[in-house]
Design an enzyme around this catalytic site. Structure first.
Site, PDB file in Angstrom:
ATOM      1  N   LYS A 107     -22.605  96.691  32.174  1.00 22.51           N
ATOM      2  CA  LYS A 107     -22.439  96.662  33.629  1.00 22.51           C
ATOM      3  C   LYS A 107     -21.782  95.368  34.111  1.00 22.51           C
ATOM      4  O   LYS A 107     -21.298  95.313  35.231  1.00 22.51           O
ATOM      5  CB  LYS A 107     -23.780  96.873  34.313  1.00 22.51           C
ATOM      6  CG  LYS A 107     -24.312  98.284  34.103  1.00 22.51           C
ATOM      7  CD  LYS A 107     -25.494  98.583  34.982  1.00 22.51           C
ATOM      8  CE  LYS A 107     -25.934 100.026  34.866  1.00 22.51           C
ATOM      9  NZ  LYS A 107     -26.577 100.327  33.554  1.00 22.51           N
TER      10      LYS A 107
HETATM   11  C1  LIG Z   1     -26.644 101.581  33.017  1.00 23.90           C
HETATM   12  C2  LIG Z   1     -26.859 101.695  31.563  1.00 23.90           C
HETATM   13  C3  LIG Z   1     -26.612 102.898  30.856  1.00 23.90           C
HETATM   14  C4  LIG Z   1     -26.168 104.150  31.557  1.00 23.90           C
HETATM   15  O1  LIG Z   1     -24.841 104.075  32.009  1.00 23.90           O
HETATM   16  P1  LIG Z   1     -24.274 105.167  33.044  1.00 23.90           P
HETATM   17  O2  LIG Z   1     -22.902 104.721  33.360  1.00 23.90           O
HETATM   18  O3  LIG Z   1     -25.193 105.120  34.227  1.00 23.90           O
HETATM   19  O4  LIG Z   1     -24.317 106.493  32.355  1.00 23.90           O
HETATM   20  C5  LIG Z   1     -26.768 102.912  29.484  1.00 23.90           C
HETATM   21  N1  LIG Z   1     -27.212 101.818  28.817  1.00 23.90           N
HETATM   22  C6  LIG Z   1     -27.469 100.648  29.459  1.00 23.90           C
HETATM   23  C7  LIG Z   1     -27.964  99.508  28.664  1.00 23.90           C
HETATM   24  C8  LIG Z   1     -27.298 100.536  30.833  1.00 23.90           C
HETATM   25  O5  LIG Z   1     -27.582  99.382  31.453  1.00 23.90           O
END
Ligand SMILES: *Cc1c(COP(=O)(O)O)cnc(C)c1O
Length: 425
Positions: A107
Site C-alpha cells: 500500500k
Molecule cells: C491491503 C492488503 C491486501 C489486500 O489488497 P487489496 O488490493 O485490497 O485486494 C493484501 N495483503 C496485504 C498485506 C494488504 O495490506
C-alpha cells in the site's frame, strides 16, 4: 483522460477532480474512459528502461491534462524510493516483494503516489483533510505517504486493541499533519464514522474532505506499475512460457490494477485471486452469483473483506461478461491451517519466511500452476508486520522493536461529535 462514474456514467471528471473527490454520486467508483495498449516497442525495450521510465510511460496517459510531464516524473521518482524485487523461491515459483517501502506493505506505492498528487492539486487552494479508516496496513501506509505533505491533513481512525503494536506504532509515531484517533469499537465502526463525515453537508462546507482508500483512482492506478517492473525482471525466464500471477486479495484493488496492466498488453496468461475464508469472489466464480458477506477474522487480516469494493471495476472491465471474468481469473480459498502449513513448509525447504498474506497467495498459485509455466506470487507485506502469526510456527522469529510511549494519538468513544471536533481543529 476522463474518468466516469460506473453508477452514473454521465458524471465525468478529470484525473485531478476524481482524485480530490474520491467517490462519485451514489457512491459510484470512477474508472478511466479507456485503457490503451502500449506499443510492442515498449515491451521489446523494457529491460533497458529504468523503473521510473517504465512507470512514466504507463501512467502518463492516465494523468494527462492534470499533471504535466515534469510533475509526473517527480511524483514517480519520489514514490519509488524503494525497489520491488522478484526473488526465486524454488522450481518455477517466484515472489514479487512489495514490502520494501517505509511501512512494509504494497500500500506504500498507492499511498505515496496519491499523497503527492493531492499535494500538487491543493497548492494555492485551501487545505484538504483526508479521512481513513483502517484495520492496520492502510493507516500506516497513508500516514507515511502523507507525512509532511503541505496542504493535507490526515485523520486516521483505527479500532482500539485490534491492530498489531507494530502497525499502531507506524501510524501514531509521526505527528505533525498526521492525526490518529483510536476508536472504542470495530473497524466497521471506524468506517461508518468516516462515511458519515464524508456525507455530512454542514461539515463539508467548513472543511474540504477526501478519503484515501483504494477506491481513489490515484491510489488504485499506480498499483499497475509493479506488474511491469516484475515483467522486466522475469522477461528472459518467461521466453515462450505462460505467466501465472497470484494476488492475495481483499478489496481487489491490487488484482484489478493487474488486469489493467494486462489490458495494456502485459503478457500475463492467468490471474489467481487468492482468498482467505472471506471468499465472496471465489463463490462468485463458482456460482456466477455475487453475494456480499460480513467479514470473518483470519491470520491474513488485511484480506478480511466480505464485500470487495473493486469488484465493480472488474465487472466494468469485462463488460459484465461472467465467462470472460472466469476465463481471466482463477480463484482459490485458503484457510488459516493451510497458511501455517505453507509458512512452515516453505521455511523448511528454502529458509524463506513468507507472511500470511503471501502464504495464501502461494497456496492458491500452486493449486493451479503447471511445470511448464512461470508462477509469481505477490508478497504484499513483510513478515515482521505479522510476526505473531509467524511465531506460531517459527518460534525463533524475532519480535520487531516498537516504543508505544512515543505515540501521538487521541481516543474517542465511537461518538460522531467527538470525532468531528478532531477534524475541525
Ligand atoms: C491491503 C492488503 C491486501 C489486500 O489488497 P487489496 O488490493 O485490497 O485486494 C493484501 N495483503 C496485504 C498485506 C494488504 O495490506
Amino acid at each position: 483522460m476522463k474518468y466516469f462514474n460506473i453508477k452514473d456514467p454521465k458524471e465525468q471528471l478529470s484525473f485531478k477532480e476524481a482524485t480530490i473527490q474520491g467517490l462519485g454520486k451514489n457512491k459510484g467508483l470512477f474508472v478511466p474512459e479507456k485503457i490503451e495498449k502500449l506499443p510492442n516497442s515498449f515491451f521489446e525495450n523494457i529491460t533497458k528502461m529504468s523503473d521510473v521510465d517504465i512507470a512514466f510511460t504507463v501512467m502518463y496517459p492516465f494523468v494527462k491534462g492534470s499533471l504535466n510531464k515534469e510533475e509526473l516524473q517527480q511524483i514517480l521518482t519520489e514514490t519509488f524510493s524503494f525497489s520491488t524485487p522478484v526473488q526465486p523461491l524454488f522450481k518455477n515459483r517466484y515472489i514479487l516483494e512489495l514490502f520494501h517501502g517505509p511501512t512494509m506493505a504494497f500500500k506504500d506505492v498507492g499511498a505515496r503516489f496519491m499523497a503527492r498528487c493531492l499535494g500538487k492539486f491543493t497548492q494555492n487552494n485551501k487545505n484538504v483533510t483526508v479521512l481513513v479508516a483502517t484495520s492496520g496496513d492502510t493507516g500506516s501506509a497513508v500516514a507515511h505517504g502523507f507525512y509532511n505533505v503541505e496542504g493535507v491533513n490526515v485523520v486516521i481512525l483505527f479500532p482500539k486493541g485490534k491492530v498489531s503494536p507494530f502497525q499502531e506504532y507506524q501510524m501514531t509515531s509521526l505527528g505533525k499533519n498526521i492525526h490518529t484517533v483510536e476508536v472504542e469499537g470495530t473497524f466497521d465502526d471506524c468506517q461508518a464514522l468516516v462515511k458519515q463525515a464524508l456525507h455530512d453537508k454542514e461539515l463539508n462546507e467548513k472543511v474540504a474532505l477526501s478519503s484515501a482508500n483504494s477506491i481513489n483512482v490515484a491510489r488504485f492506478l499506480p498499483q499497475m506499475l509493479y506488474y511491469f517492473f516484475a515483467y522486466k525482471q522475469l522477461k528472459e525466464k518467461l521466453a515462450n512460457k505462460k505467466w501465472m500471477v497470484s494476488v492475495p486479495s481483499g478489496n481487489f484493488g491490487n488484482l484489478t490494477a493487474g488486469l489493467y496492466a494486462q489490458k495494456m498488453g502485459l503478457p500475463i496468461h492467468k490471474f489467481v485471486a487468492a482468498n482467505n475464508d472471506n471468499d465472496t469472489f471465489y463463490q462468485y466464480l463458482q456460482t456466477g452469483k455475487y453475494t456480499a458477506k460480513p467479514s470473518v477474522s483470519t491470520y491474513s487480516n488485511a484480506m478480511d473483506v466480505g464485500d470487495p469494493s473493486n469488484f465493480v471495476r472488474i465487472q466494468q472491465l469485462f463488460n459484465n461478461d461472467k465467462n470472460a471474468i472466469k476465463d481471466a481469473i482463477l480463484g482459490f480459498p485458503v484457510n488459516n491451517k493451510t497458511v501455517l502449513e505453507k509458512i512452515t513448509e516453505l521455511y523448511q525447504k528454502t529458509n524463506y519466511i513468507i507472511d500470511p498474506h503471501g502464504a495464501v497467495g502461494l497456496v492458491a498459485l500452486e493449486h493451479f500452476l503447471h511445470n511448464d509455466e512461470i508462477g509469481m506470487v505477490l508478497a504484499t507485506a513483510h513478515p515482521n508486520k505479522f510476526d505473531t502469526v509467524i511465531r506460531k510456527v517459527i518460534p525463533d522469529f524475532k519480535e520487531p522493536k516498537v516504543d508505544l510511549s512515543k505515540c501521538f494519538k487521541e481516543s474517542i468513544k465511537n461518538s460522531y461529535n467527538d470525532y468531528v471536533k478532531k477534524i475541525i481543529r
